[in-house]
Design a protein around this motif. Structure first.
Motif, PDB file in Angstrom:
ATOM      1  N   GLN A  71      57.244  55.165  50.254  1.00 46.32           N
ATOM      2  CA  GLN A  71      57.950  56.367  50.766  1.00 46.32           C
ATOM      3  C   GLN A  71      57.956  57.357  49.590  1.00 46.32           C
ATOM      4  O   GLN A  71      57.872  58.482  49.595  1.00 46.32           O
ATOM      5  N   THR A  72      57.418  56.779  48.397  1.00 45.89           N
ATOM      6  CA  THR A  72      57.016  57.820  47.139  1.00 45.89           C
ATOM      7  C   THR A  72      55.791  58.510  47.873  1.00 45.89           C
ATOM      8  O   THR A  72      55.798  59.679  47.413  1.00 45.89           O
ATOM      9  N   VAL A  73      55.127  57.885  48.297  1.00 44.88           N
ATOM     10  CA  VAL A  73      53.715  58.572  48.701  1.00 44.88           C
ATOM     11  C   VAL A  73      54.098  59.502  49.993  1.00 44.88           C
ATOM     12  O   VAL A  73      53.902  60.718  50.173  1.00 44.88           O
ATOM     13  N   LEU A  74      54.809  59.232  50.687  1.00 42.68           N
ATOM     14  CA  LEU A  74      55.332  59.786  51.823  1.00 42.68           C
ATOM     15  C   LEU A  74      55.926  61.203  51.469  1.00 42.68           C
ATOM     16  O   LEU A  74      55.904  62.303  51.849  1.00 42.68           O
ATOM     17  N   ILE A  75      57.018  60.978  50.522  1.00 43.14           N
ATOM     18  CA  ILE A  75      57.828  62.001  49.989  1.00 43.14           C
ATOM     19  C   ILE A  75      56.637  63.249  49.288  1.00 43.14           C
ATOM     20  O   ILE A  75      56.790  64.471  49.427  1.00 43.14           O
ATOM     21  N   ALA A  76      55.897  62.757  48.515  1.00 43.62           N
ATOM     22  CA  ALA A  76      54.858  63.482  47.863  1.00 43.62           C
ATOM     23  C   ALA A  76      53.974  64.469  48.571  1.00 43.62           C
ATOM     24  O   ALA A  76      53.714  65.593  48.560  1.00 43.62           O
ATOM     25  N   LEU A  77      53.617  63.467  49.711  1.00 39.15           N
ATOM     26  CA  LEU A  77      52.723  64.215  50.843  1.00 39.15           C
ATOM     27  C   LEU A  77      53.328  65.184  51.685  1.00 39.15           C
ATOM     28  O   LEU A  77      52.793  66.392  51.927  1.00 39.15           O
ATOM     29  N   ILE A  78      54.433  64.994  51.999  1.00 41.06           N
ATOM     30  CA  ILE A  78      55.244  66.150  53.084  1.00 41.06           C
ATOM     31  C   ILE A  78      55.829  66.979  52.185  1.00 41.06           C
ATOM     32  O   ILE A  78      55.662  68.178  52.527  1.00 41.06           O
ATOM     33  N   GLY A  79      56.298  66.935  50.973  1.00 43.15           N
ATOM     34  CA  GLY A  79      56.847  67.819  50.201  1.00 43.15           C
ATOM     35  C   GLY A  79      55.502  68.637  49.615  1.00 43.15           C
ATOM     36  O   GLY A  79      55.716  70.016  49.379  1.00 43.15           O
ATOM     37  N   GLY A  80      54.316  68.029  49.571  1.00 43.83           N
ATOM     38  CA  GLY A  80      53.235  69.049  48.801  1.00 43.83           C
ATOM     39  C   GLY A  80      52.945  68.265  47.369  1.00 43.83           C
ATOM     40  O   GLY A  80      53.369  68.673  46.533  1.00 43.83           O
ATOM     41  N   ALA A  81      51.794  67.417  47.622  1.00 47.46           N
ATOM     42  CA  ALA A  81      51.676  66.574  46.399  1.00 47.46           C
ATOM     43  C   ALA A  81      50.841  67.410  45.169  1.00 47.46           C
ATOM     44  O   ALA A  81      51.195  67.047  43.995  1.00 47.46           O
ATOM     45  N   ILE A  82      50.267  68.784  45.471  1.00 49.09           N
ATOM     46  CA  ILE A  82      49.978  69.331  44.692  1.00 49.09           C
ATOM     47  C   ILE A  82      50.596  70.351  43.950  1.00 49.09           C
ATOM     48  O   ILE A  82      50.571  71.063  42.929  1.00 49.09           O
ATOM     49  N   THR A  83      51.885  70.676  44.694  1.00 53.25           N
ATOM     50  CA  THR A  83      52.832  71.788  44.288  1.00 53.25           C
ATOM     51  C   THR A  83      54.028  70.998  43.179  1.00 53.25           C
ATOM     52  O   THR A  83      54.152  69.732  42.829  1.00 53.25           O
ATOM     53  N   LEU A  84      54.447  71.983  42.438  1.00 53.31           N
ATOM     54  CA  LEU A  84      55.366  71.448  41.524  1.00 53.31           C
ATOM     55  C   LEU A  84      56.820  71.063  42.336  1.00 53.31           C
ATOM     56  O   LEU A  84      57.412  69.962  41.770  1.00 53.31           O
ATOM     57  N   TRP A  85      57.316  71.905  43.000  1.00 52.18           N
ATOM     58  CA  TRP A  85      58.625  71.709  43.706  1.00 52.18           C
ATOM     59  C   TRP A  85      58.675  70.847  45.171  1.00 52.18           C
ATOM     60  O   TRP A  85      59.576  70.540  45.452  1.00 52.18           O
ATOM     61  N   GLY A  86      57.439  70.591  45.486  1.00 56.36           N
ATOM     62  CA  GLY A  86      57.594  70.073  46.997  1.00 56.36           C
ATOM     63  C   GLY A  86      58.029  68.684  46.759  1.00 56.36           C
ATOM     64  O   GLY A  86      58.710  68.190  47.663  1.00 56.36           O
TER      65      GLY A  86
END
Length: 360
Positions: A238-253
Motif C-alpha cells: 500500500q505504501t508503494v501504491l500510494i506513492a505511485l498514484i500520488g506521484g512518486a517523484i513529486t513532493l506533495w503527491g
C-alpha cells in the motif's frame, strides 16, 4: 517562480497542514483521530519511499520489513527505556538492517531488486517467528507499557512533518541531485564522479530509518503484536501504491494520495473489503494509463486535454455509426476502379490515331 519562492511556498504549506493536524485531537472524535493517525503513518512511509525510490527508480518492497523491525524493537525496549529512546532504537536497528541489505542487493535493478527485497522481508518475518517459537516459547508480544493517545498522535505527526521537511531539503542538495541522476542514467552519473553505490545505500538507509521510527511509534496502537501483523506485506504494497498514484517523484503527491487512501480504507475496508481492493487496482490502472505523473500532476490543462480526447473519440464513434465512413470507403473504391479504365481508354485512342496516320 524562483527556487527560493518555491521553497517558501512549500514550507508555508507544510506549516499550515501541520498546524491543522495538531489541532485535530482537541475537537475531533476518536474515529477522526484514528483515521488521521493512519493517514499520517502513510504520509511518512510513502514520502520517504518516494524520496529514494521515486528519485532513483528502484522499486523497493522492503518497507514492511523496516516497519516490523521498528515495531518489535519498540515493544521490547519500552519496558526498559523511554518513549523517545525506543523510537530511536527502532529507527537505528532498521537503518543497520537496511545498510546490510542494501550492500547486498542494490547492485540489481528492476524486477530482480523488487523480488529480492520482498524475499528478504519474508526471510526476516519467518526468522523472527522461528526465534520467538524456539527461544521465548510464544509468538507475539503483549505491550504492557502504552503511552497516551495524544503522545502517539503527536509523535507520528512529528515524524510525518519531519519526513516531508526532509524531502523538501534533500531535493535541493547535492545528495538529492545525485539520487535524481542515478534515476535518469546511473552509468552517466557514475562517469561524472558520483559514488552511486554509497549514495544508494545512504538513500535506502534513510528510507528505512523513517519506516523503523514509524513502526516503533505505531506498535503501541495495538496492545498485542505478532510477526504476521507488523510484517504484513500489505503495508509495503500500500505504501508503494500510494506513492505511485500520488506521484512518486513529486513532493506533495504521496501526501495527497495518503489522504485519499485513508478515507477509502476507513470507508470500505470493513464494510466491503473486496470493493476496497478493487478500488486500489482501478486507481493504479487509471493512474498508469492516463496520469503517469500521479495525482499531483493534475492541472487545468490535464482536464482540458481529457475533454478534447473524449470529444474526438465521441465524434469518431458517431461518424462510424452513421454509415458515412462506409459510404466514404465505397466512394474511394469506385474511384480506384474507374481510374485504370480511363487510362486504358486514353491509350486505345492514342493507338487508333497512330494507326490512322500510318494508313495515310
Amino acid at each position: 517562480m524562483t527556487d527560493r519562492q518555491i521553497l517558501i511556498r512549500d514550507l508555508l504549506v507544510l506549516f499550515g497542514l501541520t498546524g491543522w493536524a495538531l489541532s485535530l485531537p482537541y475537537y475531533g472524535s476518536e474515529f477522526m483521530v484514528s483515521m488521521a493517525l493512519t493517514c499520517l503513518m502513510y504520509v511518512a512511509l510513502s514520502s520517504s519511499w518516494g524520496l529514494f525510490c521515486g528519485s532513483t527508480r528502484y522499486l523497493s518492497l522492503a518497507t514492511s520489513a523496516f516497519f516490523g523491525i521498528g515495531a518489535y524493537t519498540s515493544a521490547l525496549a519500552l519496558e526498559k527505556f523511554g518513549w523517545v529512546q525506543s523510537i530511536a532504537l527502532g529507527a537505528g536497528l532498521a537503518t543497520v538492517v537496511a545498510v546490510v541489505m542494501g550492500a547486498a542487493v542494490l547492485h540489481l535493478r528492476g524486477t530482480y531488486f523488487a523480488v529480492l527485497t520482498f524475499g528478504m522481508t519474508e526471510l526476516i518475518r519467518h526468522a523472527i517467528t522461528y526465534w520467538e517459537k524456539q527461544v521465548t516459547g510464544t509468538v507475539g508480544r503483549v505491550l504492557a507499557v502504552v503511552p497516551e493517545r495524544d503522545t502517539i498522535y503527536l509523535t507520528v505527526l512529528v515524524l510525518a512533518a519531519g519526513t516531508v521537511a526532509l524531502s523538501i531539503g534533500v531535493r535541493r542538495t547535492r545528495f538529492g541531485l545525485a539520487l535524481m541522476g542515478i534515476g535518469a542514467d546511473e552509468q552517466r552519473a557514475q562517469t561524472l564522479g558520483v559514488n552511486t553505490r554509497l549514495i544508494k545505500i545512504a538513500g535506502f538507509a534513510m528510507t528505512a530509518a523513517v519506516a523503523g521510527a514509524v513502526g516503533a511509534a505505531m506498535s503501541v496502537r495495538w496492545t498485542y503484536i505478532d510477526p504476521h501483523t507488523v510484517f504484513n506485506p500489505f503495508i509495503g504494497f500500500q505504501t508503494v501504491l500510494i506513492a505511485l498514484i500520488g506521484g512518486a517523484i513529486t513532493l506533495w503527491g504521496p501526501l495527497i494520495a495518503a489522504v485519499v487512501f485513508s478515507l477509502l480504507a476507513e470507508t470500505l475496508r470493513l464494510k466491503a473489503p473486496q470493493v476496497y481492493m478493487m478500488s486500489l487496482g482501478l486507481l493504479l490502472i487509471l493512474s498508469v494509463l492516463y496520469l503517469p505523473g500521479g495525482l499531483a500532476s493534475l492541472r487545468g490543462d490535464t482536464f482540458r486535454a481529457w475533454w478534447n480526447d473524449m470529444r474526438a473519440w465521441r465524434q469518431e464513434r458517431r461518424y462510424e455509426g452513421s454509415g458515412d465512413k462506409a459510404r466514404g470507403k465505397a466512394r474511394v473504391a469506385r474511384r480506384g476502379r474507374a481510374r485504370p479504365g480511363r487510362r486504358l481508354g486514353d491509350e486505345g485512342v492514342a493507338c487508333g490515331k497512330a494507326v490512322v496516320r500510318q494508313q495515310r
